[in-house]
Motif scaffolding. Structure first.
Motif, PDB file in Angstrom:
ATOM      1  N   SER A 339       0.739  -1.059   0.030  1.00 27.28           N
ATOM      2  CA  SER A 339      -0.136   0.078   0.002  1.00 27.28           C
ATOM      3  C   SER A 339       0.849   1.124  -0.012  1.00 27.28           C
ATOM      4  O   SER A 339       1.634   1.338   0.900  1.00 27.28           O
ATOM      5  N   LEU A 340       0.730   2.028  -0.951  1.00 29.99           N
ATOM      6  CA  LEU A 340       1.416   3.482  -1.073  1.00 29.99           C
ATOM      7  C   LEU A 340       0.927   4.244   0.043  1.00 29.99           C
ATOM      8  O   LEU A 340       1.792   5.360   0.247  1.00 29.99           O
ATOM      9  N   GLY A 343       2.376   2.231   3.400  1.00 32.57           N
ATOM     10  CA  GLY A 343       3.863   1.521   3.125  1.00 32.57           C
ATOM     11  C   GLY A 343       3.841   0.203   3.575  1.00 32.57           C
ATOM     12  O   GLY A 343       4.734  -0.445   3.784  1.00 32.57           O
ATOM     13  N   LEU A 535       8.343   4.049  -8.046  1.00 29.10           N
ATOM     14  CA  LEU A 535       7.652   4.142  -6.771  1.00 29.10           C
ATOM     15  C   LEU A 535       6.932   5.469  -6.462  1.00 29.10           C
ATOM     16  O   LEU A 535       5.734   5.714  -6.034  1.00 29.10           O
ATOM     17  N   GLN A 539       3.416   7.067  -6.522  1.00 30.30           N
ATOM     18  CA  GLN A 539       2.659   7.826  -5.049  1.00 30.30           C
ATOM     19  C   GLN A 539       2.239   9.026  -5.416  1.00 30.30           C
ATOM     20  O   GLN A 539       1.098   9.479  -4.779  1.00 30.30           O
ATOM     21  N   ARG A 545      -1.787   0.934  -4.843  1.00 29.37           N
ATOM     22  CA  ARG A 545      -0.816  -0.127  -4.652  1.00 29.37           C
ATOM     23  C   ARG A 545       0.128  -0.330  -5.700  1.00 29.37           C
ATOM     24  O   ARG A 545      -0.057  -0.066  -6.851  1.00 29.37           O
ATOM     25  N   THR A 551      10.019  -4.128  -4.635  1.00 35.77           N
ATOM     26  CA  THR A 551       9.322  -4.139  -3.369  1.00 35.77           C
ATOM     27  C   THR A 551       9.584  -5.700  -2.723  1.00 35.77           C
ATOM     28  O   THR A 551       9.227  -5.797  -1.657  1.00 35.77           O
ATOM     29  N   TRP A 575       8.052   1.469   3.009  1.00 35.16           N
ATOM     30  CA  TRP A 575       7.872   1.706   1.488  1.00 35.16           C
ATOM     31  C   TRP A 575       7.315   2.962   1.253  1.00 35.16           C
ATOM     32  O   TRP A 575       6.703   3.155   0.146  1.00 35.16           O
ATOM     33  N   ARG A 576       7.066   3.730   2.282  1.00 32.76           N
ATOM     34  CA  ARG A 576       6.137   4.799   2.133  1.00 32.76           C
ATOM     35  C   ARG A 576       7.064   6.180   1.999  1.00 32.76           C
ATOM     36  O   ARG A 576       7.989   6.295   3.037  1.00 32.76           O
TER      37      ARG A 576
END
Length: 577
Positions: A339-340, A343, A535, A539, A545, A551, A575-576
């Motif tokens: 999930s962006l 994260g 990524l 975002q 997502r 990732t 991942w955010r």
């Protein structure tokens, strides 16, 4: 008194429109039918000036700038609102004095009195140029390959069927080539997909130069191309074209400072002698191509009835497939979906692999088509669904908060009348909630039988599972799908993600898909994310997502659990950006 009421009605309507105009980018116009004059507010004039259109109070100053192909429809819309009391709603092009044009959406309605009828038409004007541009790109995606600009499989098959029908009428001959680059996989494995894609674009240009405008060349996918010769006199013509292709491909190609020498295997099949339908003709050309490849490549081969090598291999693989389930040779790997917004791990897509007793893995592209052809995809698909749901149950037990496991559904599975009941049974047996399961179907599968698709998907949605369209953009009828099908998730095909950070067109397509999907209430997953730059941009564009090598590569369930635990240890916002 009636006139005063009419004036008040007009004033009230105009004030409401002006209020709308102040809160949007719409322009307002007011056409007095008695004086035959149009008043334009500032925003309407500014909008039209962007296309070098300067309007006056005279209606013809605007109508004269409507594109000739749209004028009759616009005039008809105005006629209907006056005579039939129908509100105006139409889209058309406005062309400026310098040739620049914009698309506009015009809406309006009549103001009337009881004695004279229509007295004014008041409405709004909206610039929809960007919307039209995005729609055109998406429709173009249904018929053309995004990388090379060549026709795709769908458009090729339409043209092939038409050409075959023409030859059936006139008794003529036609042929197809199936062209596969030799050892192209080495390029992708050693130099990466970016260089591989650049090489494919160059190959497409070479092939177009060799086959001629009267013939159709399309990209089927990967490094595989197909050519249709809609009318031929003899095989000598085909040999001449093949010689040109092979000679052209042998010329060195320099990319990123590296010199490449290419070759190709070509398979040919003829109509009507080799096949009476498009599927057979393509299949036989494919057999001939593989025979050329096995003979060393860099050559043309024709289909013959003696091509038994491929048939033997097919029988051997089919036998192996029939035993693979009972031997436990299939395994599932899971690719994380992130999930962006948070994260965190949203879930994972289940991907099947076939591991032979020797330890070698057979990739899905090698055995799934045969499984579908033989019907073995039905038991294999049931196993995948059950195994994936059991894995999801284990993830929940390990502390994951309502993860979603995504499972690809084959066309044959989906066409089974009891498929929704199978899903219910698997959910009962494995103990996961319907919200933990997402079923992915392709655009091609959905349009095979649209009414059946809608019925089955509605049953699945009633169960509570989520529905995703996989590889969006490379199939057909994309807009129809989004409008008619009960969907939750749209997955953007990786081909649009690979170059989105350095290709404005690809980024525009991705942006358009995200905005359109969100407007329809759909979540968006981008597949094939391989870099941090991708990524970050996704975002920024509001993508929900992502999944891809950046990732996480596909991994066994136990490793996926470890992956989740490592993210928890490192902080779930890893991942955010």
């Amino acid at each position: 008194m009636e006139r005063d009421m009419l004036v008040q009605q007009i004033r009230s309507f105009a004030e409401k429109l002006e209020l709308v105009a102040r809160t949007t980018n719409d322009g307002i116009w007011d056409w007095n039918l008695s004086t035959n004059k149009i008043e334009w507010n500032v925003r309407a004039r500014t909008m039209l000036r962007s296309a070098s259109v300067s309007v006056t109070e005279a209606p013809r100053s605007f109508l004269a700038h409507i594109h000739p192909e749209d004028q009759s429809a616009v005039r008809e819309a105005f006629r209907k609102t006056i005579t039939n009391h129908a509100p105006i709603q139409c889209e058309f092009r406005v062309v400026g004095s310098n040739g620049h044009q914009i698309w506009v959406y015009l809406a309006g309605d009549c103001i009337r009195d009881t004695s004279t009828g229509a007295v004014r038409i008041i409405g709004s004007l909206t610039d929809i140029t960007e919307k039209k541009s995005n729609e055109a790109r998406i429709i173009h995606m249904a018929y053309y390959d995004a990388l090379t600009g060549l026709p795709n499989r769908l458009l090729f098959q339409e043209r092939l069927r038409k050409a075959m029908a023409d030859r059936e009428q006139d008794g003529g001959k036609m042929a197809i080539f199936l062209i596969d680059l030799d050892r192209f996989k080495i390029v992708n494995d050693t130099l990466g997909h970016q260089v591989g894609d650049m090489l494919l674009v160059r190959v497409a240009e070479m092939l177009k130069a060799c086959v001629g405008d009267e013939n159709t060349i399309a990209r089927l996918g990967g490094d595989e191309f197909i050519v249709m010769f809609p009318s031929i006199e003899s095989e000598d013509e085909l040999s001449e074209v093949a010689d040109r292709v092979l000679l052209k491909l042998s010329e060195p190609v320099v990319l990123e400072g590296t010199k490449f020498y290419l070759s190709a295997s070509i398979g040919a099949s003829l109509y009507p002698s080799h096949g009476a339908d498009s599927e057979t003709l393509i299949k036989f050309a494919d057999l001939a191509m593989y025979q050329s490849k096995r003979s060393g490549g860099n050559r043309l081969g024709y289909y013959t009835e003696n091509l038994g090598v491929q048939q033997v291999e097919r029988v051997n693989m089919e036998s192996g497939l029939r035993l693979a389930l009972e031997r436990g040779e299939f395994v599932l790997h899971y690719q994380p979906q992130i999930s962006l917004a948070t994260g965190e791990i949203y879930g994972a897509e289940a991907l099947i692999r076939w591991q032979l007793p020797s330890g070698k893995f057979v990739q899905p592209g090698e055995f799934i088509p045969l499984a579908e052809e033989t019907g073995l995809i039905i038991p294999i698909g049931e196993w995948v669904l059950d195994k994936a749901c059991k894995a999801c149950k284990q993830w929940i037990a390990e502390g994951m908060d309502s993860p979603v496991v995504s499972v690809n559904i084959s066309s044959q599975q989906f066409q089974q009348g009891d498929f929704p009941e199978l899903v219910r049974q698997v959910l009962r047996n494995t103990g996961i909630q319907p919200r933990n399961l997402c079923l992915e179907i392709t655009e091609h599968m959905a349009v095979l039988n649209m009414e059946h698709t809608i019925q089955v998907l509605n049953e699945l949605v009633d169960i509570g599972v989520r529905i995703a369209i996989d590889d969006f953009g490379i199939g057909q009828s994309s807009l129809v799908l989004l409008k008619r099908l009960p969907l939750h998730v749209l997955k953007i095909d990786p081909s649009f993600i690979f170059h989105m950070t350095d290709n404005g067109s690809d980024e525009a397509i991705v942006r358009g898909i995200i905005e359109m999907s969100h407007g329809l209430g759909l979540a968006v997953t981008a597949e094939g994310v391989e870099t941090e730059a991708q990524l970050i941009r996704l975002q920024q564009l509001g993508c929900d997502r992502i999944q891809g090598y950046y990732t996480g590569r596909p991994m066994p369930s136990e490793q996926f659990i470890g992956y989740f635990q490592s993210l928890i240890s490192a902080g779930t916002s890893r991942w955010r950006i």
